[in-house]
Every structure is written in C-alpha cells, then in structure tokens.
Design a protein around this motif. Structure first.
Motif, mmCIF file in Angstrom:
data_model
loop_
_atom_site.group_PDB
_atom_site.id
_atom_site.type_symbol
_atom_site.label_atom_id
_atom_site.label_comp_id
_atom_site.label_asym_id
_atom_site.label_seq_id
_atom_site.Cartn_x
_atom_site.Cartn_y
_atom_site.Cartn_z
ATOM 1 N N ALA A 183 0.829 -1.206 0.000
ATOM 2 C CA ALA A 183 0.000 0.000 0.000
ATOM 3 C C ALA A 183 0.860 1.250 0.000
ATOM 4 O O ALA A 183 1.934 1.274 0.605
ATOM 5 N N ASP A 184 0.381 2.270 -0.707
ATOM 6 C CA ASP A 184 0.951 3.616 -0.616
ATOM 7 C C ASP A 184 -0.029 4.461 0.176
ATOM 8 O O ASP A 184 -1.216 4.522 -0.163
ATOM 9 N N ILE A 185 0.478 5.111 1.223
ATOM 10 C CA ILE A 185 -0.358 6.007 2.023
ATOM 11 C C ILE A 185 0.161 7.427 1.836
ATOM 12 O O ILE A 185 1.371 7.669 1.926
ATOM 13 N N ALA A 186 -0.750 8.357 1.555
ATOM 14 C CA ALA A 186 -0.365 9.765 1.358
ATOM 15 C C ALA A 186 -0.370 10.481 2.709
ATOM 16 O O ALA A 186 -1.422 10.617 3.341
ATOM 17 N N TYR A 187 0.809 10.912 3.136
ATOM 18 C CA TYR A 187 0.967 11.579 4.434
ATOM 19 C C TYR A 187 -0.012 12.749 4.573
ATOM 20 O O TYR A 187 -0.678 12.906 5.598
ATOM 21 N N GLU A 188 -0.104 13.552 3.524
ATOM 22 C CA GLU A 188 -0.947 14.743 3.587
ATOM 23 C C GLU A 188 -2.424 14.390 3.722
ATOM 24 O O GLU A 188 -3.217 15.213 4.177
ATOM 25 N N ALA A 189 -2.800 13.177 3.323
ATOM 26 C CA ALA A 189 -4.213 12.804 3.357
ATOM 27 C C ALA A 189 -4.649 12.254 4.715
ATOM 28 O O ALA A 189 -5.847 12.093 4.962
ATOM 29 N N LEU A 190 -3.693 11.949 5.590
ATOM 30 C CA LEU A 190 -4.048 11.322 6.869
ATOM 31 C C LEU A 190 -4.999 12.212 7.672
ATOM 32 O O LEU A 190 -4.683 13.373 7.930
#
Ligand code: ADP
Ligand code: MG
Length: 322
Positions: A229-236
């Motif tokens: 998985a890729d998680i977008a830091y800014e989207a947390l």
C-alpha cells in the motif's frame, strides 16, 4: 457479607444488554441456546483485556466494561457482521460491588446500543482479567482482509491517533490541552464502527479494524490481499484536538502508529468508487481516502511525492535521513 458468585451473576449479569427474541436460554443454566436467523452464518470473535496490559490499574470500571465489548464489536464490524450475543469470562481479585456495578453498566450501555445481550460467561477469582466472546451473524459475503487488489483505493474511518493521545494523557505523559477530555474519551470509550462495516459489504474489497495502529493494520490487510500500500501523508485525517495537543507533525505520526482506535481501514475497487462516494457520503459516514493498494509488498508513506522511512523512534522524511 461478601457477595456470593450466584448473587453477583444475578445482580450484574442477568439481563445485561438488549432484549432479544432469539435467545431461547440465556444466563442461568449450564449453557445458552440461541437461534441464528435462517440462512445466515454464525460469526464469532474473542478478545481478552488484562489489567496493566490492556487497561491501566485504577482505570474507570465503566471504561473496562465498554472496551471489553467494543474491541469485539469492532472485530465483527470489520467482517460486516451483525453482532447479537456475548459471553463474558471475568476474573476478579475480589467482589467489589461498586466496581462491578460500574463495569456492568459500561458493558450494558454499549450492548444495548448495538442490540447485543449477554447470554453467559464464567466468573473466577484471580488477577483482574476480562475476556468477551462475541457472536453475530451474516447474510451473504463477509468482508475479508484478503480481497484487496493493486489499484484499489484505501480508506480509513474516523481520526486515528486520538486514542493513543488519550492514553498518554491518562498516563500523565502528555500535558493536558484544552480538549483533553475528548482525547481521553476516545481511549476510554472507543466507538466500534458496526454500521459502517455492515454497509461496506456492498462496496469494499477488503477490510480490517485498526486496533494496533493504522500503519501496521493497513499492512496486515495489504499483505493478506497479496499486495502492498501507498499512504499519502498529507491525506491522513487528524482531529483538531490531536493537532492542538501534540502539533501537526506528531499528530500525523500518531495517526499512523498509535493504537486502540478501533476504526475501520478498507479498500474499494476503482469501479466501485463513484457508487461509494455518492451512496455513502464521506462526511456523513466519517471516512477518508488515505492511499492506494499496489502490487509491491510493504506499506510506504509518501510525503510531497517522496517516500518516508520508518524508524523505531517513529519516522523521518526519507530525504532528511541521510
Ligand atoms: P457452571 O459451573 O455450570 O459453569 P456457573 O456457576 O459458572 O455455572 O454459571 C452459572 C450461569 O451464570 C451460567 O449460565 C453462566 O453462563 C452464567 N455466568 C457465569 N458468570 C458469568 C458472567 N461473568 N457473565 C455472564 N454470565 C455468567
Ligand atoms: Mg462456570
């Protein structure tokens, strides 16, 4: 006069929770007899809370009762199952009536909210330890950890990290900010996402409940699905309370690594996204897109387009770590 085991069960655990027509026999006999709806399958989970490990010594008894049930409801939520019946194995150092009354009311209040009833259990003497088994049922396909595919969108409900800050506040490891009470409540009285789990059966490809931290649990779901998985830091998603308590950087770190939130992390196929977003509006259902499943294994958190490295102390931006 000390309370007998019989009196204790009669007083606190008979009629604990909702009334249900499908309980042929509840607390009082050697075993419970339950009617599963025709055509549905039984779904079962069990979890133990040990004093000093899963809750703090001296923690409010209502919170122990609530959490013991909540962690189990969360497991059923992650399957998309409807909870119905619970069993309670309680090990107590003594029959402290004030503690028991509070414990039972914390358990019963959450049980009634989810139409769950306590149908049996066991009571023994020893170091404080609470085990709850939940039984529920499901019609049709359940939500498994293993159904995700590369390209599926990744979501999380609520604002993970709040419970970890609440625990730190309880432990006196964090100075109390203005909204300390909100964060404390997120740890002491977590909200299992039962309704969300149930509706997600129509939309999600995979689902897991977040008990040990989003990063780890998203990783477990991705691995079970044979992907990463890729998680977008800014989207947390981060609550205002958490950001005010620990600052925006530490808040995001806690949202990735903090435990005890009992939110749902789930994936949705690209072809089902429009339907999800229109039929279950994210603001109303309280969930946020945080990333995408990918073919390569492992979970990567991406910040400003660059992957971050995770260290034991937390994580650092990849570019600054060397
Ligand atoms: P047994 O010796 O047959 O196990 P118990 O005396 O332990 O019987 O329990 C009597 C009844 O009370 C049973 O129906 C059991 O399920 C119920 N019970 C015992 N402890 C609990 C508890 N902590 N919560 C709910 N029900 C309980
Ligand atoms: Mg027994």
């Amino acid at each position: 006069m000390p309370l007998s085991e019989f009196d204790l069960i009669e007083r606190y655990f008979r009629n604990c929770g909702a009334r249900r027509e499908d309980v042929e026999l509840g607390v009082g006999d050697d075993a419970a007899i339950l009617q599963c709806p025709a055509g549905e399958r039984l779904v079962a989970a069990i979890d133990t809370l040990v004093e000093g490990v899963h809750f703090l010594r001296g923690c409010p008894a209502a919170s122990v009762g609530h959490r013991a049930l909540a962690v189990n409801l969360s497991d059923l939520a992650a399957m998309g199952a409807r909870p119905a019946w619970a069993l309670l194995a309680l090990t107590l150092p003594e029959a402290d009536e004030a503690w028991l009354a509070e414990f039972a009311s914390g358990f019963a209040e959450l049980a009634r909210l989810h139409e769950v009833v306590l149908v049996g259990g066991d009571t023994t003497r020893g170091p404080l330890c609470v085990t709850v088994q939940i039984l529920g049922h499901i019609q049709g396909a359940a939500l498994l950890r293993s159904g995700g595919k590369p390209g599926d969108a990744l979501f999380v409900s609520g604002t993970p990290g709040d419970a970890a800050a609440g625990l730190a506040l309880e432990q006196g490891m964090l100075a109390a900010p203005a909204q300390a009470q909100y964060l404390r409540e997120r740890f002491l009285f977590p909200t299992p996402r039962v309704a969300l789990g149930s509706v997600l059966r129509e939309y999600a490809s995979a689902c897991i409940d977040v008990s040990d931290g989003l990063l780890g649990d998203a990783g477990k779901m991705a691995a079970a699905s044979g992907c990463g998985a890729d998680i977008a830091y800014e989207a947390l998603p981060v609550s205002q309370s958490l950001a005010q308590a620990v600052g925006p950087e530490r808040a995001r770190e806690l949202s990735l690594t903090g435990g005890d939130d009992y939110e749902l992390c789930f994936s949705v196929r690209p072809g089902d996204l429009d339907r999800l977003l229109t039929q279950l509006p994210p603001q109303r259902w309280g969930y946020t897109r945080i990333g995408t499943l990918r073919a390569a294994p492992g979970v990567q958190v991406v910040r400003n387009g660059a992957p971050m490295v995770l260290t034991h102390a937390g994580y650092e931006h990849f570019a600054r770590s060397r």
